[in-house]
Design a protein around this motif. Structure first.
Motif, PDB file in Angstrom:
ATOM      1  N   ALA A 116      -1.773   2.429   4.153  1.00 49.16           N
ATOM      2  CA  ALA A 116      -2.860   1.480   3.908  1.00 49.16           C
ATOM      3  C   ALA A 116      -2.588   0.595   2.702  1.00 49.16           C
ATOM      4  O   ALA A 116      -2.888  -0.607   2.729  1.00 49.16           O
ATOM      5  CB  ALA A 116      -4.162   2.253   3.714  1.00 49.16           C
ATOM      6  N   ALA A 117      -2.021   1.171   1.637  1.00 45.10           N
ATOM      7  CA  ALA A 117      -1.743   0.373   0.436  1.00 45.10           C
ATOM      8  C   ALA A 117      -0.721  -0.712   0.727  1.00 45.10           C
ATOM      9  O   ALA A 117      -0.858  -1.857   0.269  1.00 45.10           O
ATOM     10  CB  ALA A 117      -1.249   1.281  -0.688  1.00 45.10           C
ATOM     11  N   ASP A 118       0.304  -0.381   1.498  1.00 45.38           N
ATOM     12  CA  ASP A 118       1.323  -1.371   1.833  1.00 45.38           C
ATOM     13  C   ASP A 118       0.756  -2.480   2.716  1.00 45.38           C
ATOM     14  O   ASP A 118       1.125  -3.647   2.596  1.00 45.38           O
ATOM     15  CB  ASP A 118       2.500  -0.690   2.537  1.00 45.38           C
ATOM     16  CG  ASP A 118       3.270   0.227   1.610  1.00 45.38           C
ATOM     17  OD1 ASP A 118       3.353  -0.092   0.418  1.00 45.38           O
ATOM     18  OD2 ASP A 118       3.769   1.261   2.068  1.00 45.38           O
ATOM     19  N   ARG A 133      -2.318  -3.531   2.648  1.00 49.81           N
ATOM     20  CA  ARG A 133      -3.118  -4.405   1.780  1.00 49.81           C
ATOM     21  C   ARG A 133      -2.213  -5.403   1.048  1.00 49.81           C
ATOM     22  O   ARG A 133      -2.550  -6.589   0.936  1.00 49.81           O
ATOM     23  CB  ARG A 133      -3.910  -3.566   0.771  1.00 49.81           C
ATOM     24  CG  ARG A 133      -5.117  -2.867   1.359  1.00 49.81           C
ATOM     25  CD  ARG A 133      -6.068  -2.384   0.273  1.00 49.81           C
ATOM     26  NE  ARG A 133      -5.437  -1.381  -0.576  1.00 49.81           N
ATOM     27  CZ  ARG A 133      -5.474  -0.082  -0.336  1.00 49.81           C
ATOM     28  NH1 ARG A 133      -6.095   0.385   0.741  1.00 49.81           N
ATOM     29  NH2 ARG A 133      -4.894   0.773  -1.178  1.00 49.81           N
ATOM     30  N   ARG A 190      -1.088  -8.054   3.544  1.00 54.80           N
ATOM     31  CA  ARG A 190      -2.146  -9.035   3.819  1.00 54.80           C
ATOM     32  C   ARG A 190      -2.259 -10.043   2.675  1.00 54.80           C
ATOM     33  O   ARG A 190      -2.435 -11.245   2.913  1.00 54.80           O
ATOM     34  CB  ARG A 190      -3.485  -8.317   4.023  1.00 54.80           C
ATOM     35  CG  ARG A 190      -3.605  -7.575   5.346  1.00 54.80           C
ATOM     36  CD  ARG A 190      -5.045  -7.141   5.572  1.00 54.80           C
ATOM     37  NE  ARG A 190      -5.211  -6.420   6.816  1.00 54.80           N
ATOM     38  CZ  ARG A 190      -5.235  -5.105   6.926  1.00 54.80           C
ATOM     39  NH1 ARG A 190      -5.099  -4.351   5.838  1.00 54.80           N
ATOM     40  NH2 ARG A 190      -5.404  -4.513   8.084  1.00 54.80           N
ATOM     41  N   LYS A 191      -2.194  -9.557   1.432  1.00 51.25           N
ATOM     42  CA  LYS A 191      -2.261 -10.468   0.281  1.00 51.25           C
ATOM     43  C   LYS A 191      -1.091 -11.448   0.304  1.00 51.25           C
ATOM     44  O   LYS A 191      -1.266 -12.642   0.039  1.00 51.25           O
ATOM     45  CB  LYS A 191      -2.252  -9.668  -1.021  1.00 51.25           C
ATOM     46  CG  LYS A 191      -3.522  -8.881  -1.288  1.00 51.25           C
ATOM     47  CD  LYS A 191      -3.409  -8.079  -2.585  1.00 51.25           C
ATOM     48  CE  LYS A 191      -4.663  -7.258  -2.841  1.00 51.25           C
ATOM     49  NZ  LYS A 191      -4.548  -6.433  -4.077  1.00 51.25           N
TER      50      LYS A 191
END
Length: 468
Positions: free
Chosen positions: A64-66, A68, A71-72
């Protein structure tokens, strides 16, 4: 010849030396040994470490962190690219419109630099590490092309007055467009194909990239040399632009999307028809089914499925799944019979619960009927069948046919585009028409190619396997 004889000879000798080194690096004996495992992977191996996302990999762990961060990076890339592209489009169609600094190369450089180094970071890291591993991929060509376009833009910023009036366009927009498209392809793969083993055709696309990327780099090199030697003065800017055009138009964004998008929409379609695909390999090979074994409990609700399969020429049998040795003997007989008939046997097993490990390894596709409860394991089946579905195998087989046809159409379009586009970008029409493909038009052509693949792949969303 526009250069003196000595400089021309040096250019040719250097290009020949680079070509020899290039061939030995990418196609030498050591490289073949390194790539041997990937090129000879079995088509349906649960233990294979390659995931569907790896085919468009950017060295992420798919958590999930990757996602995010990805997406940024896409938001930054898309937003800043639009700020650069929109004024360029306005200036193209309304050259007298006062846009001020919005079309100034320095302003474009400021906007695109974050795209190049923040958004493009995973593309460059993976592209060059893959190059060092002698396994170039889509990111490799995207990185080289965007670096070339970015460097040319900086030359225009610092020494634009030295370039002819028609060659002072910065091409920073190309950098943003390519990086954003590549990252979007990665996001689609991460969101819709997480932790899936890569299916054989996507692996084949990767193998094609191992050859395609080095060949494109060589074409770009010799395009640069040819224009430097024989192009009209000033030859250097023209040589740079044609080489960049080759790299940009060949950037295989469409190739990266060709199999992935079709698989994504086929997977989505399968879900709507009660099939949870856990192995994309099963979705690829299901079209070749020759035999299907139904466990007795499952077969009681699959009579229509059995009838449709038999009409399609697929052999079906109902068997006691608890008698594992009998199942294995039946599978072995089916394989021998298919081989004797000149067929390549593809066997599926349909059970009503977790399938014995020996059966899973004996057959090519396993389907388990019944919805999984939250946290309940389903024995690593390739396909989980919703209890509402009564024609699961037929639907899977029809979806497989439709998906592979869609992928073939995408690949044909992509290959035809590159076969036609690369020579044009290199300037083969120039002696006859005095026309060259500007890198901006190369980028537009690349976008259109990707859009064609997207539109064609979207057809999989509306395909109805029950009516096939």
């Amino acid at each position: 010849m526009t250069l003196n004889t000595f400089i021309a000879a040096v250019c040719v000798v250097v290009a020949i030396m680079l070509t020899i080194a290039h061939i030995r690096f990418f196609f030498g004996e050591e490289t073949h040994k390194q790539q041997g495992e990937l090129f000879h992977q079995p088509p349906h191996d649960e233990a294979a470490p390659v995931s569907a996302g790896d085919t468009l990999r950017t060295r992420r762990r798919d958590n999930a962190a990757d996602l995010r961060i990805l997406r940024k990076q896409i938001i930054v890339g898309a937003a800043l690219t639009l700020v650069v592209v929109i004024p360029i489009l306005i200036h193209t169609f309304a050259p007298h419109c006062p846009l001020g600094p919005l079309v100034d190369p320095w302003w474009q450089a400021v906007l695109i630099t974050p795209v190049m180094f923040y958004s493009g970071y995973p593309v460059h890291v993976d592209g060059w590490s893959s190059l060092a591993d002698r396994r170039p991929n889509m990111n490799t060509l995207a990185s080289i092309g965007t670096i070339a376009a970015y460097a040319y833009g900086l030359l225009i910023c610092f020494a634009g007055d030295l370039f002819p009036a028609g060659m002072r366009m910065s091409y920073f927009a190309i950098v943003g467009i390519v990086i954003t498209l590549v990252l979007l392809a990665r996001l689609v793969s991460d969101l819709y194909l997480p932790q899936q083993p890569a299916f054989p055709l996507q692996l084949w696309v990767d193998r094609f990239s191992f050859v395609f990327v080095p060949v494109v780099i060589m074409i770009a090199l010799w395009t640069f040399v040819a224009w430097l030697l024989f192009g009209r003065q000033p030859a250097l800017p023209m040589a740079l632009l044609t080489a960049i055009s080759v790299l940009i138009i060949a950037c295989p964004c469409a190739l990266g999307w060709a199999a992935t998008l079709a698989a994504v929409f086929a997977n989505e379609n399968a879900g709507r028809h009660g099939l949870q695909i856990h192995s994309l390999g099963s979705l690829q090979i299901a079209r070749h089914l020759t035999d299907v074994l139904f466990a007795q409990e499952a077969a009681s609700r699959c009579q229509e499925d059995i009838r449709r399969l038999q009409q399609a020429g697929v052999s079906t049998s109902v068997i006691d799944a608890d008698a594992v040795d009998d199942v294995l003997a039946t599978v072995d007989s089916m394989r021998k019979l298919a081989v004797s008939l000149g067929q390549r046997p593809v066997v599926a097993f349909v059970g009503d619960g977790p399938t014995d490990e020996r059966i899973r390894h004996a057959v090519d596709i396993t389907l388990e009927v019944g919805e999984a409860k939250e946290g309940e394991a389903h024995g690593h089946a390739d396909v989980i069948v919703d209890s509402r579905s009564t024609m699961a195998v037929s639907d899977l087989r029809n979806l497989s046919h439709a998906m592979m046809a869609n992928i073939r159409e995408n690949l044909v379009w992509t290959f035809a585009f590159n076969i036609i586009g690369i020579p044009i970008a290199a300037g083969v029409l120039y002696p006859f028409t005095s026309w060259l493909l500007d890198p901006s038009f190369a980028a537009i052509a690349m976008i259109l190619s990707s859009l064609c693949v997207l539109v064609n792949s979207l057809r999989m969303r509306h395909y109805n396997p029950e009516r096939a």
